[in-house]
Design an enzyme around this catalytic site. Structure first.
Site, PDB file in Angstrom:
ATOM      1  N   LYS A 173      12.006   2.526   2.239  1.00 34.10           N
ATOM      2  CA  LYS A 173      11.198   2.227   3.428  1.00 34.10           C
ATOM      3  C   LYS A 173       9.991   1.386   3.036  1.00 34.10           C
ATOM      4  O   LYS A 173       9.127   1.834   2.291  1.00 34.10           O
ATOM      5  CB  LYS A 173      10.692   3.529   4.076  1.00 34.10           C
ATOM      6  CG  LYS A 173      10.089   3.248   5.458  1.00 34.10           C
ATOM      7  CD  LYS A 173       9.230   4.375   5.984  1.00 34.10           C
ATOM      8  CE  LYS A 173       7.770   4.205   5.685  1.00 34.10           C
ATOM      9  NZ  LYS A 173       7.126   3.035   6.329  1.00 34.10           N
ATOM     10  N   GLY A 226       1.471   4.080  -2.923  1.00 33.54           N
ATOM     11  CA  GLY A 226       0.620   4.073  -1.730  1.00 33.54           C
ATOM     12  C   GLY A 226      -0.684   4.776  -2.017  1.00 33.54           C
ATOM     13  O   GLY A 226      -1.092   4.904  -3.176  1.00 33.54           O
ATOM     14  N   THR A 230      -1.814  10.101   0.919  1.00 31.77           N
ATOM     15  CA  THR A 230      -0.380  10.165   1.260  1.00 31.77           C
ATOM     16  C   THR A 230       0.402  10.754   0.087  1.00 31.77           C
ATOM     17  O   THR A 230       1.327  11.557   0.290  1.00 31.77           O
ATOM     18  CB  THR A 230       0.182   8.754   1.587  1.00 31.77           C
ATOM     19  OG1 THR A 230      -0.751   8.062   2.404  1.00 31.77           O
ATOM     20  CG2 THR A 230       1.507   8.831   2.283  1.00 31.77           C
ATOM     21  N   GLU A 248       2.647   6.328  -7.620  1.00 28.27           N
ATOM     22  CA  GLU A 248       1.705   5.266  -8.011  1.00 28.27           C
ATOM     23  C   GLU A 248       0.671   5.184  -6.902  1.00 28.27           C
ATOM     24  O   GLU A 248       0.988   4.742  -5.799  1.00 28.27           O
ATOM     25  CB  GLU A 248       2.443   3.930  -8.135  1.00 28.27           C
ATOM     26  CG  GLU A 248       3.453   3.867  -9.257  1.00 28.27           C
ATOM     27  CD  GLU A 248       2.818   3.990 -10.613  1.00 28.27           C
ATOM     28  OE1 GLU A 248       1.637   3.621 -10.764  1.00 28.27           O
ATOM     29  OE2 GLU A 248       3.496   4.477 -11.526  1.00 28.27           O
ATOM     30  N   CYS A 282      -4.091  -2.789  -5.869  1.00 26.16           N
ATOM     31  CA  CYS A 282      -4.534  -1.509  -6.445  1.00 26.16           C
ATOM     32  C   CYS A 282      -5.230  -1.719  -7.789  1.00 26.16           C
ATOM     33  O   CYS A 282      -5.948  -0.850  -8.258  1.00 26.16           O
ATOM     34  CB  CYS A 282      -3.348  -0.574  -6.590  1.00 26.16           C
ATOM     35  SG  CYS A 282      -2.009  -1.318  -7.531  1.00 26.16           S
ATOM     36  N   GLU A 384     -11.999   4.341  -2.770  1.00 27.07           N
ATOM     37  CA  GLU A 384     -11.273   3.068  -2.762  1.00 27.07           C
ATOM     38  C   GLU A 384     -11.511   2.341  -1.432  1.00 27.07           C
ATOM     39  O   GLU A 384     -11.282   2.904  -0.370  1.00 27.07           O
ATOM     40  CB  GLU A 384      -9.777   3.337  -2.938  1.00 27.07           C
ATOM     41  CG  GLU A 384      -8.978   2.071  -3.122  1.00 27.07           C
ATOM     42  CD  GLU A 384      -7.472   2.337  -3.252  1.00 27.07           C
ATOM     43  OE1 GLU A 384      -6.944   3.174  -2.504  1.00 27.07           O
ATOM     44  OE2 GLU A 384      -6.842   1.681  -4.093  1.00 27.07           O
TER      45      GLU A 384
HETATM   46  P1  NDP Z   1      -0.116   4.510   2.436  1.00 27.49           P
HETATM   47  O1  NDP Z   1      -0.216   5.683   1.534  1.00 27.49           O
HETATM   48  O2  NDP Z   1      -0.727   4.598   3.771  1.00 27.49           O
HETATM   49  O3  NDP Z   1       1.410   4.117   2.693  1.00 27.49           O
HETATM   50  C1  NDP Z   1       2.322   3.815   1.667  1.00 27.49           C
HETATM   51  C2  NDP Z   1       3.717   3.970   2.202  1.00 27.49           C
HETATM   52  O4  NDP Z   1       3.955   5.344   2.509  1.00 27.49           O
HETATM   53  C3  NDP Z   1       3.971   3.202   3.499  1.00 27.49           C
HETATM   54  O5  NDP Z   1       5.303   2.750   3.515  1.00 27.49           O
HETATM   55  C4  NDP Z   1       3.744   4.275   4.542  1.00 27.49           C
HETATM   56  O6  NDP Z   1       4.352   3.968   5.738  1.00 27.49           O
HETATM   57  C5  NDP Z   1       4.388   5.467   3.847  1.00 27.49           C
HETATM   58  N1  NDP Z   1       3.974   6.792   4.318  1.00 27.49           N
HETATM   59  C6  NDP Z   1       2.829   7.148   4.955  1.00 27.49           C
HETATM   60  N2  NDP Z   1       2.850   8.485   5.208  1.00 27.49           N
HETATM   61  C7  NDP Z   1       4.013   8.972   4.711  1.00 27.49           C
HETATM   62  C8  NDP Z   1       4.614  10.267   4.644  1.00 27.49           C
HETATM   63  N3  NDP Z   1       4.025  11.356   5.136  1.00 27.49           N
HETATM   64  N4  NDP Z   1       5.811  10.389   4.057  1.00 27.49           N
HETATM   65  C9  NDP Z   1       6.420   9.321   3.517  1.00 27.49           C
HETATM   66  N5  NDP Z   1       5.934   8.070   3.562  1.00 27.49           N
HETATM   67  C10 NDP Z   1       4.731   7.890   4.139  1.00 27.49           C
HETATM   68  O7  NDP Z   1      -0.666   3.308   1.588  1.00 27.49           O
HETATM   69  P2  NDP Z   1      -0.913   1.843   2.082  1.00 27.49           P
HETATM   70  O8  NDP Z   1       0.355   1.267   2.623  1.00 27.49           O
HETATM   71  O9  NDP Z   1      -2.127   1.884   2.944  1.00 27.49           O
HETATM   72  O10 NDP Z   1      -1.205   1.103   0.710  1.00 27.49           O
HETATM   73  C11 NDP Z   1      -2.445   1.032   0.139  1.00 27.49           C
HETATM   74  C12 NDP Z   1      -2.586   2.063  -0.964  1.00 27.49           C
HETATM   75  O11 NDP Z   1      -1.563   1.883  -1.921  1.00 27.49           O
HETATM   76  C13 NDP Z   1      -3.889   1.912  -1.697  1.00 27.49           C
HETATM   77  O12 NDP Z   1      -4.444   3.187  -1.921  1.00 27.49           O
HETATM   78  C14 NDP Z   1      -3.468   1.302  -3.023  1.00 27.49           C
HETATM   79  O13 NDP Z   1      -4.341   1.564  -4.081  1.00 27.49           O
HETATM   80  C15 NDP Z   1      -2.137   1.914  -3.229  1.00 27.49           C
HETATM   81  N6  NDP Z   1      -1.351   1.112  -4.153  1.00 27.49           N
HETATM   82  C16 NDP Z   1      -1.090   1.600  -5.405  1.00 27.49           C
HETATM   83  C17 NDP Z   1      -0.404   0.842  -6.347  1.00 27.49           C
HETATM   84  C18 NDP Z   1      -0.087   1.372  -7.701  1.00 27.49           C
HETATM   85  O14 NDP Z   1       0.774   0.794  -8.357  1.00 27.49           O
HETATM   86  N7  NDP Z   1      -0.708   2.425  -8.167  1.00 27.49           N
HETATM   87  C19 NDP Z   1       0.035  -0.521  -6.009  1.00 27.49           C
HETATM   88  C20 NDP Z   1      -0.282  -0.924  -4.668  1.00 27.49           C
HETATM   89  C21 NDP Z   1      -0.948  -0.123  -3.777  1.00 27.49           C
HETATM   90  P3  NDP Z   1       3.495   3.260   6.903  1.00 27.49           P
HETATM   91  O15 NDP Z   1       2.809   2.092   6.326  1.00 27.49           O
HETATM   92  O16 NDP Z   1       4.533   2.904   7.863  1.00 27.49           O
HETATM   93  O17 NDP Z   1       2.533   4.316   7.382  1.00 27.49           O
END
Ligand code: NDP
Length: 480
Positions: A173, A226, A230, A248, A282, A384
């Protein structure tokens, strides 16, 4: 209006509910396509397809599996320009960035793991001439891959490529905010002849279809990138089900600049590590610490360069800073700039929403923002922000800057600038981050372990680490 579809069992299909969500172009602030509002019913369909495909895909000769994935990489290369434009429209990033970073990296991910799987060997241990141990690694089964919106196709492929290469079948997803390139990718999979059910892509809300993926008992491992909040929620669902978990998560990365650095390189790379992709990476170094004797010179030059960054239409080749991904995210970033001022910070440049003229008049643009005068402990320096906002702070000693650098709950990456090799080793060993760059930033070798300490994550991606994650290890001991 274009309708994105789910990819289940080798076919593009509407969600079972028939419901769609708006997909917004962040540079224009208006709806430009619709995405499936998928739910647990679609997850059940995807799981049935992935379970059906698993025996054949996991048993397929690795060279054949590899050829399937390499073919997809070739098609990404063929469609580079169209994918770069789509990524820029969907995410808000400059098309010039998507063209040289996001899309080339997506095909590199596919090719890297396609070829890596061929070299993924098992081990044997001879025990005192009395026994032979051999270790096998077999694909774990159907896995869930969930990726964020900041580097959409780049991070999507970074997860699914090792999963598929290891022989797993996948339910993936992308973020609901940036679904377009994953949808175009599903079309490439069909064209490449990927067997039905091997990869299934579901679109929709994280809390709905994402959560249903995490909860589904047929899915045995979850790879998630993410936010930390989350990540906690996902872990609390998946851990009691004893699913394998790779997380991650977020970062609040220190960028440590010693007075003996190569000033020009430190300065120009710090501009990139602060504002590339609007600061929505990130790994961005959002806390800059500069040794006091260099502090004022660095601040003056950094502010000057920040002011010169061209903000605006992501489709314009000259643009360096595009739109933030959504209105909600822009408001979050602006609220942190407010908070920084309340905490005593002084804005040296930026700080405001930008009103771009023409077609982007309603887009979500924020000026590159540089803040000084804050303590390392304030919320602005602990939480962040994930936008084009950096703070700069002076320090006097190594111990002091290490205490600052390590003071957050995060531990993803760090950057160190010094020409003193001994210091580089010494400081690298004491920064609590999983990824450390000395005299460079985001210089990637896909074989290296990638991931964070503390609340930046659990586990590592990249190279063998990723292939190991998607496999189950079994040791066989034979007494001679
Ligand atoms: P989110 O945690 O909001 O979302 C990440 C993904 O998880 C999206 O596809 C989201 O869907 C989905 N999601 C949200 N809630 C749930 C749930 N309860 N169960 C399963 N899936 C869920 O992160 P962002 O998209 O806002 O991304 C930004 C974040 O990601 C920042 O904190 C950043 O630091 C981190 N990040 C980390 C990286 C790493 O390698 N460590 C690399 C890049 C980013 P939807 O968007 O549809 O809500």
């Amino acid at each position: 209006m274009q309708k994105i579809q789910n990819y289940i069992d080798g076919k593009l299909v509407d969600p079972r509910s028939g419901n769609f969500l708006d997909n917004i172009n962040p540079a224009e602030g208006k709806v430009y396509s619709l995405i499936p509002d998928s739910d647990a019913g679609d997850v059940a369909d995807a799981n049935a397809a992935a379970q059906k495909a698993f025996p054949e895909w996991s048993a397929m000769a690795v060279e054949k599996r590899s050829a399937n994935l390499s073919k997809i990489a070739d098609l990404i290369d063929r469609d580079l320009e169209a994918l770069a434009v789509a990524e820029s429209v969907d995410q808000g990033k400059p098309v010039s960035l998507a063209r040289v970073v996001d899309i080339p990296r997506a095909s590199a991910n596919m090719r890297f793991f396609a070829t890596g799987a061929i070299h993924f060997a098992s081990e044997a241990h001879i025990t005192d001439q009395e026994a032979v141990n051999y270790t096998t690694r077999t694909p774990v089964g159907v896995v869930g891959c969930i990726s964020p919106w900041n580097l959409p196709l780049y991070l999507f492929t970074w997860k699914i490529a090792p999963a598929l290469a290891a022989g797993c079948t996948v339910i993936a997803k992308p973020s609901e905010l940036t679904p377009m390139t994953a949808y175009l990718f599903s079309k490439l999979c069909i064209e490449a002849g990927l067997p039905p059910g091997v990869l299934n892509i579901l679109h929709g809300l994280g809390g709905k279809v994402g959560q249903a993926i995490i909860e589904h008992p047929g899915i045995t491992a979850i790879s998630f990138t993410g936010g930390t909040v989350t990540g906690k929620k996902i872990a609390s669902t998946a851990a009691p089900m004893f699913k394998k978990l790779s997380l991650e998560l977020g970062g609040k990365n220190p960028n440590i600049i010693f007075a003996d650095c190569d000033f020009e390189k430190a300065l120009s790379t710090s501009i990139q590590s602060s504002f590339a992709n609007q600061g929505e990476i990130c790994l961005c170094g959002s806390r800059i610490f500069v040794e006091r004797s260099l502090y004022q010179k660095f601040v003056d030059a950094f502010v000057e360069r920040s002011k010169n960054l061209t903000i605006g239409d992501p489709a314009d080749e000259k643009t360096k800073v595009g739109a933030l991904v959504s209105q909600a995210h822009m408001e979050k970033v602006l609220s942190y700039i407010d908070l920084a001022q309340k905490e005593g910070g002084r804005i040296l440049t930026g700080g405001k929403q930008v009103r771009v003229s023409g077609r982007c008049a309603n887009g979500f643009f924020v000026e590159p923002t540089v803040i000084v005068g804050l303590s390392h402990e304030c919320r602005t320096n602990q939480e962040e922000i994930f936008g084009p906002v950096v703070t700069i702070m002076p320090f006097d000693t190594e111990d002091e800057v290490l205490a600052y650098a390590n003071s957050t709950t995060y531990g993803l990456s760090a950057t160190i600038w010094t020409e003193n090799l001994k210091r580089a080793h010494r400081v690298s060993a004491r920064v609590k981050s999983g990824i450390i760059w000395v005299n460079c930033w985001l210089f990637r070798d896909l074989r290296t372990p990638f991931g964070g300490m503390k609340q930046s994550g659990v586990g590592r991606e990249g190279g063998w680490e990723a292939l190991k994650f998607f496999t189950e290890t079994r040791n066989v001991c034979i007494k001679l």
